[in-house]
Design an enzyme around this catalytic site. Structure first.
Site, PDB file in Angstrom:
ATOM      1  CG  ASN A 183      -1.800   1.277   1.222  1.00 46.20           C
ATOM      2  OD1 ASN A 183      -2.725   1.387   0.433  1.00 46.20           O
ATOM      3  ND2 ASN A 183      -1.506   2.237   2.087  1.00 46.20           N
ATOM      4  CE1 TYR A 187      -2.701   7.148   4.935  1.00 48.85           C
ATOM      5  CE2 TYR A 187      -0.542   6.107   4.825  1.00 48.85           C
ATOM      6  CZ  TYR A 187      -1.904   6.082   4.576  1.00 48.85           C
ATOM      7  OH  TYR A 187      -2.463   4.983   3.954  1.00 48.85           O
ATOM      8  NE  ARG A 188      -0.954  16.010  10.718  1.00 52.05           N
ATOM      9  CZ  ARG A 188      -2.166  16.282  11.139  1.00 52.05           C
ATOM     10  NH1 ARG A 188      -3.092  16.633  10.272  1.00 52.05           N
ATOM     11  NH2 ARG A 188      -2.467  16.220  12.420  1.00 52.05           N
ATOM     12  CD  GLU A 247      -1.925   2.358  -3.339  1.00 50.24           C
ATOM     13  OE1 GLU A 247      -2.879   2.476  -2.546  1.00 50.24           O
ATOM     14  OE2 GLU A 247      -1.153   1.357  -3.334  1.00 50.24           O
ATOM     15  CG  ASP A 298      -5.444  18.841   7.712  1.00 44.76           C
ATOM     16  OD1 ASP A 298      -5.309  18.486   6.522  1.00 44.76           O
ATOM     17  OD2 ASP A 298      -5.180  18.104   8.671  1.00 44.76           O
TER      18      ASP A 298
END
Length: 653
Positions: A183, A187-188, A247, A298
């Protein structure tokens, strides 16, 4: 916002590095090189925020002097044109058409031998896009830091109340321990020291499930982070793919060339793109104590609240000799992420149509809705109740489960109205809408970044069914609805002292029976009380909806009203009906507090730059090569902040 603008000579371009993409941007007149030192702490974000909102001056920026050995690229996909360049297409609908053609060929019944044989080349072509692992080292491993040190990278701190510096554009690689299924997600990562970051994966994310599996096994979880390379890799990490789809298969399909992978040096179970710019290798120990991460400015335009997340320990950093560090900022829209979202909107329309909602004609996510908050879908309607069928199907479709407001309308073939012609489409929707019976409220999973939910990650949803109604669906004859009579918005503002701003522009200019009201709340139940009183005013009978927003909002600015409203509304909790027959829907998009709304969660602040940073960039602007001074977008919101920094406890209000 058009999604079919064509650009020349970008089709099927596979970039060999981020520098190759930089060269293409520069040749297309889409990049500005900044040679002056600009600090990665707050300053780069402030420059980028100004440029990203600058219309035809909106460019990709290459900061060549970051105080480190790496230049920094930002806003590289921050326009329709640059997003097309990143994906190697002339317009975004090309990808949708490619996927549409492929899926149709694969799903058409093929009874005869010749039909089956005819499919082999197409399937073989698709198989050629599967990623493959090559032996030896890749360009991403030309340089190996003898002692890994994250401080050597120009990691951004974007906003003053951020918990620290964050890696903002990482493609994070994990594997399911039993199956080895890869995967790649985005993500930060908050940097805590030279060899440790947080790993901000939410519980519904695939990597979080991998983490839970490693926890059951009591094993360390190998993780690798890729930065740069072909920009398609970055996009693929953001794509809402099914869990069993690699991906890098999508990346290969988009770039029309398979992705070559190499094994990491210290985490050999993980493979990364050989032509990436920078690789950060490491592990997460599921048995280790979590770390308090955030807050973070954000994509909603508000700070996301801090919470506990796993720790990521760095075991190696490798990079190309000519590596470029990629970054992005998120904040008040529009920002670069809006264009990445537009690509997803187009690319995933066909799979949604063919697998879950075949009647869907088109889909649009307005920038002001920051992805999940507001989605418009047009459908080819054939029977009563079809709108509700589509509503349920879409709320059950992957990341659409986080959608807050869904607006349904008839397709362009029936109405002659494009989905991105918002004014005409809204007129069509409200002409067909009975607010008392055609607006549906539900609840379910929500984005954990949605601060308006009473409980984190769980809240209300609303579907506005603006399709043309069949006889079976008609509750009130269309002729019974009339446009509101003559009333004065100025008079209402004078009569009701809590109203600070009011706009009937939608009604006056487009015949849309919707009113915007900004108000100062001063007691529990104030919004419902005002709604009840407004709905009894003479001339209001034909009104269908009133949107209430915070007293600081200028209701003449439609985009700002919608952005603030969509962020601050929980539809199921915050709706009310008024009027003689209770057919005027009121929606409370004001800030919620414990004192006035029994709201127990902290409420975050709007994201703005601090005064020192704004002044520093003002003084430095003339040396940046960016033309005439652009005023900081933060200035319009500086007076609207709540006390207490990024978040404020309700006891203060």
């Amino acid at each position: 916002m058009a999604h079919c603008v064509a650009y020349a000579n970008f089709a099927h371009m596979a970039y060999t590095s981020l520098r190759a993409f930089v060269d293409a941007l520069e040749q297309a007149g889409e990049l500005v090189r900044i040679k002056e030192f600009v600090d990665p702490v707050l300053e780069i974000a402030e420059v980028t925020d100004r440029i990203s909102k600058a219309g035809n001056r909106n460019k990709a920026l290459l900061f060549e002097n970051t105080g480190t050995g790496f230049p920094l690229l930002i806003n590289s996909m921050g326009s329709d044109k640059r997003m097309c360049m990143a994906l190697g297409v002339n317009h975004l609908d090309e990808v949708m058409n490619d996927i549409d053609a492929l899926l149709k060929k694969m799903s058409t019944p093929k009874n005869g031998l010749l039909d089956k044989l005819a499919m082999l080349p197409q399937l073989g072509k698709f198989a050629s896009y599967m990623p493959h692992v090559v032996s030896g080292r890749g360009a991403c491993q030309e340089v190996v830091m003898t002692t890994p040190d994250l401080s050597k990278l120009p990691v951004l701190k974007c906003w003053p109340e951020d918990g620290g510096p964050f890696i903002t554009l990482p493609a994070i690689h994990t594997k399911e321990p039993a199956t080895g299924m890869r995967n790649i997600g985005m993500y930060r990562m908050q940097v805590f020291d030279d060899t440790m970051t947080g790993m901000h994966w939410h519980r519904h994310k695939v990597s979080a499930r991998h983490y839970n599996e490693y926890k059951k096994l009591g094993k360390r979880m190998p993780v690798a982070v890729a930065l740069g390379g072909d920009p398609v890799y970055t996009y693929a990490a953001t794509a809402p793919l099914p869990e069993n789809v690699d991906e890098y298969m999508l990346a290969g399909f988009l770039r029309k060339k398979k992705v070559s992978l190499v094994r990491c040096i210290t985490q050999p179970e993980i493979e990364v793109p050989a032509d990436a710019d920078i690789i950060i290798e490491g592990y997460v120990d599921p048995n280790e104590e979590l770390i308090w991460e955030g807050p973070f400015g954000d994509h909603t335009g508000y700070y996301s609240l801090p919470d506990w997340y796993p720790r990521f320990h760095v075991t190696a950093i490798t990079h190309r000799k000519d590596a470029i560090y990629p970054a992005t900022i998120v904040g008040i829209p529009p920002q670069e992420d809006a264009w990445i979202g537009k690509a997803t909107e187009r690319i995933f329309l066909t799979p949604i149509k063919m697998t879950m909602v075949p009647e869907i004609a088109d889909m649009n996510m307005p920038v002001e809705g920051v992805f999940h908050n507001l989605v418009i879908a047009t459908i080819n309607k054939e029977y009563p109740g079809q709108g509700q069928k589509v509503m349920n199907a879409m709320w059950g479709a992957g990341q659409m489960m986080f959608n807050k407001i869904l607006v349904l309308a008839d397709g362009e073939a029936a109405t002659g109205v494009r989905i991105d012609d918002y004014a005409r489409l809204a007129k069509e929707v409200f002409d067909n809408l009975d607010p008392a019976t055609d607006v549906y409220f539900s609840q379910g999973p929500m984005d954990v970044l949605d601060h308006s939910c009473s409980k984190m990650g769980f809240g209300g949803k609303m579907c506005i069914d603006g399709t043309r109604k069949t006889e079976e669906e008609m509750n009130t004859p269309a002729a019974a609805y009339k446009m509101p009579g003559s009333f004065s918005a100025a008079m209402l503002k004078t009569k009701y002292g809590e109203i600070t701003s009011i706009s009937d522009r939608l009604m006056r200019e487009w015949g849309i029976p919707v009113l915007f009201v900004a108000m100062a709340k001063d007691r529990p139940g104030h919004v419902a009380d005002l709604h009840s009183r407004l709905c009894t005013e003479p001339g209001m009978e034909g009104l269908k909806m009133i949107l209430y927003v915070e007293h600081t909002v200028d209701t003449a600015d439609i985009a700002d009203v919608l952005w603030r409203f969509c962020n601050n509304l929980d539809p199921r909790r915050d709706h009310m009906y008024g009027g003689p027959v209770r057919n005027i829907l009121g929606l409370d998009g004001t800030r919620k507090t414990k004192k006035y709304d029994s709201f127990d969660r902290p409420w975050p602040n709007i994201i703005v730059a601090d005064d020192v940073t704004i002044k520093t960039i003002d003084n430095k602007w003339s040396s940046l090569g960016l033309g005439e001074l652009l005023i900081s977008p933060s200035l319009r919101y500086k007076t609207q902040l709540y006390r207490g920094g990024a978040t404020v406890l309700d006891e203060e209000k």
